[in-house]
Every structure is written in structure tokens, then in C-alpha cells.
Scaffold this active site. Structure first.
Site, PDB file in Angstrom:
ATOM      1  CE1 TYR A 100     -69.682  59.266  40.828  1.00 30.17           C
ATOM      2  CE2 TYR A 100     -70.455  59.000  38.707  1.00 30.17           C
ATOM      3  CZ  TYR A 100     -69.331  59.635  39.821  1.00 30.17           C
ATOM      4  OH  TYR A 100     -68.560  60.411  39.455  1.00 30.17           O
ATOM      5  CD  GLU A 117     -59.433  65.859  15.239  1.00 33.69           C
ATOM      6  OE1 GLU A 117     -58.682  65.826  16.160  1.00 33.69           O
ATOM      7  OE2 GLU A 117     -58.881  66.342  14.136  1.00 33.69           O
ATOM      8  CG  ASP A 129     -56.891  69.146  13.997  1.00 28.32           C
ATOM      9  OD1 ASP A 129     -57.384  70.439  13.427  1.00 28.32           O
ATOM     10  OD2 ASP A 129     -56.602  69.162  15.196  1.00 28.32           O
TER      11      ASP A 129
END
Length: 363
Positions: free
Chosen positions: A107, A188, A241
């Protein structure tokens, strides 16, 4: 001939400043000879540049191939300028012993950098080029990870953090870690992490610590897991997963990533064990077929790529699970366990796995 010894990192401020001064001196010398200055970066994205060590993970070899960033080439002149700009920022930060985030750097000059991703990549390139861990460059990343459980520590500035209530992962040095946890569980996804908090998992299986990087982990989350492992020497499990993406995330914590292989010594945790969701669990628990998802072409491609990774020879049980997924051509999210019972994950699945050793990979 490639020398297979690992990178020897420097961390002292004086050495870092001297290295940056030498790069600038090289540029000035080239200009004085009417030559176009060139910067040389190790290639962080080539598998040929890394080797696998079961005690460390994926690490960059010294003697690696390099990429050059030329100042007289239209395709690389902007990157040349961006690298010099960030080198100058790092020099001032190290010299004044102050810190900035990568977000601050972006920035302060959005026009030059164009995107946050550009700054992130160049900071890692500089870290690799100077052979300096990124935190020694005084450039911090904004943490996205969360941690909860039996853990108290003090940050470098003296702030005391108690993680019994969920806390953001600290981006800076930790001191005086206090914990009686029996295990750490990497989660996760944020949604699963929040579900575990809602179900009071850390109390039910107390004492323990759970941590999430909210998907692909940021460096701070990986540093935190590594620091806890170094300090506490307790089992570390991964709950991801049952899909190629989840497996890849778990592998990043355990073995590291190609792009950050130069910093493997401080980021990888080779003792991570795969707790779930295992492809073999889908059959064993008879998860309803209507919540199983067919593997897409992209999934199959990622799975094939993972099966070729050098570290799989070290984990035959992981390989069997992945081959089972490849054979059955289905994947499942952790949330699919709710199809058996709403509280199945926290009341039955995880307690039984942890009690009776239902994980894959040696402790």
C-alpha cells in the site's frame, strides 16, 4: 555437479545489510562499465532444484539453477525495479530494527507493485536470494490462522496470549510457551475449526491444541506448528478433507512446499500424521453415497501429481490411501460425517481415532 548440502541461512542484521550493500555495489559496478545490471535469483519453482530428506522434507539444494532479472529487457525491467524498491525497504527496516507487513509495503506503492501477490512473491525471492529467513528481513505477513486449546505464551513485545479462547496465530517470535497438551491437531478448514470450538472439542479431549491455517497455510501458521513441535514434542495430527486439495495442504505442513523449500528447516514438521478424513474411512464408516463427490479431471490430475512426489516413498500407508481414492474416483468433505449423525465428528469419529490409533503414518 550439484552440492546437495542445504542452504546455510544467515540471520544477523549486519550480514543482511552487507549482503544488500553487495547487491547494490554489483549494480553500480555494472553501470560504471556501461553494462546493464542483472539480478540473479534461485529458481524456487523447479522440482529439479529440490531434494527430499525424510527428517526435513522438501529442501532446496545449493547449486540450484537460477533465473535472471535484467534491467535492459522490457519483460523484466519492472520486476528489477520492484526488487530494488523492496530491497531498499528491507534495508531501512533492518537498519532501524523496525518491522512492516507485506501489506504495508504494497500500500505504500500500489502503482509500482500492481498487486499484493507481486510483493509476496518478491519478498520470498529476496529471502531465498539472500539466504535469510523472511522474519529476519523484518517483513511480516498478516496472520490468517487461528489457534485454540491448552496453550499460553508470551510474544516478543511482552504481550501474554492465552489460547483457551480462540486466538489469532502470532506473526512474531514466541517466548515462554506453557502447555500440558497431549496432542496438536491441524484442521484444514475454518468451518471445521469453528465446529470443533462450538462442540467444545478442546474441553472434551483436554488437554490439546487445535490450529487452522484456513486452507493453504500461511507461513505464520506453519511457523507456529513447527515452534510447538520443537518445544512440546507431542504427536501432531492432520484433519483434512478426503480430497487431493486436503492431502496437498497436509503435505505442506509435513514436508513443505516447492516455493518455500529454501526455508524448509524452520517450516516443516515431518512427524505430522494423517488422522482423517481417510479414503478408507468412506467405506469403513459407510458414508452415504449421496454425500460423496466424484473426482473432477482437475482432482485426478492433482492426485496423480501428488503420487509422483518424492516423499511418498517414505509413506507407503499414505500412498495406499491415495491409490484407494484414485481407484474409487470419489472424494468427501469432513462435513459429510454429519450424514451419519450431526455430532459424529466430535463425539465419535475423533475421540475413537485418537484413542485407538486410527491415523496413518508413524508417530
Amino acid at each position: 555437479m550439484i552440492n546437495h548440502s542445504h542452504f546455510n541461512f544467515i540471520t544477523s542484521s549486519r550480514e543482511i545489510l552487507t549482503n544488500i550493500e553487495n547487491i547494490i555495489l554489483g549494480i553500480v559496478t555494472s553501470l560504471s562499465k556501461d553494462e546493464a545490471p542483472v539480478l540473479t535469483l534461485p529458481n524456487r519453482f523447479s522440482w529439479a532444484n529440490v531434494r527430499f530428506d525424510s527428517t526435513i522434507g522438501i529442501q532446496m539444494s545449493s547449486g540450484t539453477s537460477v533465473t535472471t532479472v535484467r534491467s535492459d529487457c522490457p519483460s523484466s525491467v519492472t520486476k528489477f525495479a520492484q526488487i530494488l524498491k523492496i530491497l531498499s525497504v528491507i534495508y531501512r527496516l533492518v537498519q532501524s530494527n523496525s518491522y512492516a507487513t507485506k501489506r504495508d509495503i504494497y500500500y505504500n506503492n500500489t502503482q509500482l507493485f500492481g498487486s499484493q501477490a507481486t510483493v509476496d512473491s518478491i519478498v520470498d525471492d529476496i529471502s531465498c536470494m539472500l539466504k535469510v529467513p523472511r522474519r529476519s528481513l523484518h517483513v511480516l505477513a498478516t496472520s490468517k490462522g487461528l489457534i485454540s486449546g491448552d496453550l499460553r505464551y508470551m510474544e516478543e513485545d511482552g504481550t501474554h496470549i492465552d489460547c483457551h479462547s480462540s486466538s489469532a496465530v502470532s506473526p512474531i517470535k514466541l517466548n515462554y510457551i506453557v502447555s500440558s497438551a497431549r496432542f496438536i491437531m491441524i484442521v484444514e478448514k475454518d468451518a471445521t475449526f469453528q465446529r470443533l470450538l462450538d462442540d467444545d472439542f478442546c474441553t472434551k479431549l483436554s488437554p490439546c491444541i487445535i490450529i487452522t491455517g484456513k486452507g493453504v497455510p500461511d507461513v505464520n501458521s506453519r511457523l507456529m506448528v513447527r515452534k510447538l513441535w520443537d518445544t512440546l514434542h507431542i504427536p501432531i495430527f492432520a484433519l483434512v478433507d478426503a480430497d487431493p486439495h486436503g492431502i496437498e495442504i497436509m503435505c505442506i505442513y509435513k514436508y513443505g512446499s516447492l516455493a518455500m523449500s529454501f526455508e524448509a528447516h524452520s517450516l516443516t514438521v515431518p512427524s505430522v500424521m494423517w488422522l482423517g478424513l481417510l479414503p478408507s474411512d468412506l467405506q469403513r464408516l459407510r458414508i452415504p453415497t449421496d454425500v460423496l463427490i466424484p473426482l473432477s479431471k482437475r482432482d485426478q490430475s492433482k492426485l496423480s501429481s501428488l503420487l509422483k512426489r518424492p516423499f511418498l516413498t517414505d509413506q507407503p500407508d499414505w500412498q495406499k490411501e491415495m491409490e484407494l481414492m484414485q481407484q474409487n474416483k470419489v472424494k468427501a468433505e469432513i462435513q459429510s460425517l454429519a450424514a451419519i449423525a450431526p455430532d459424529f465428528l466430535t463425539s465419535i469419529y475423533l475421540p475413537n481415532k485418537l484413542r485407538y490409533g486410527g491415523w496413518v503414518g508413524a508417530q
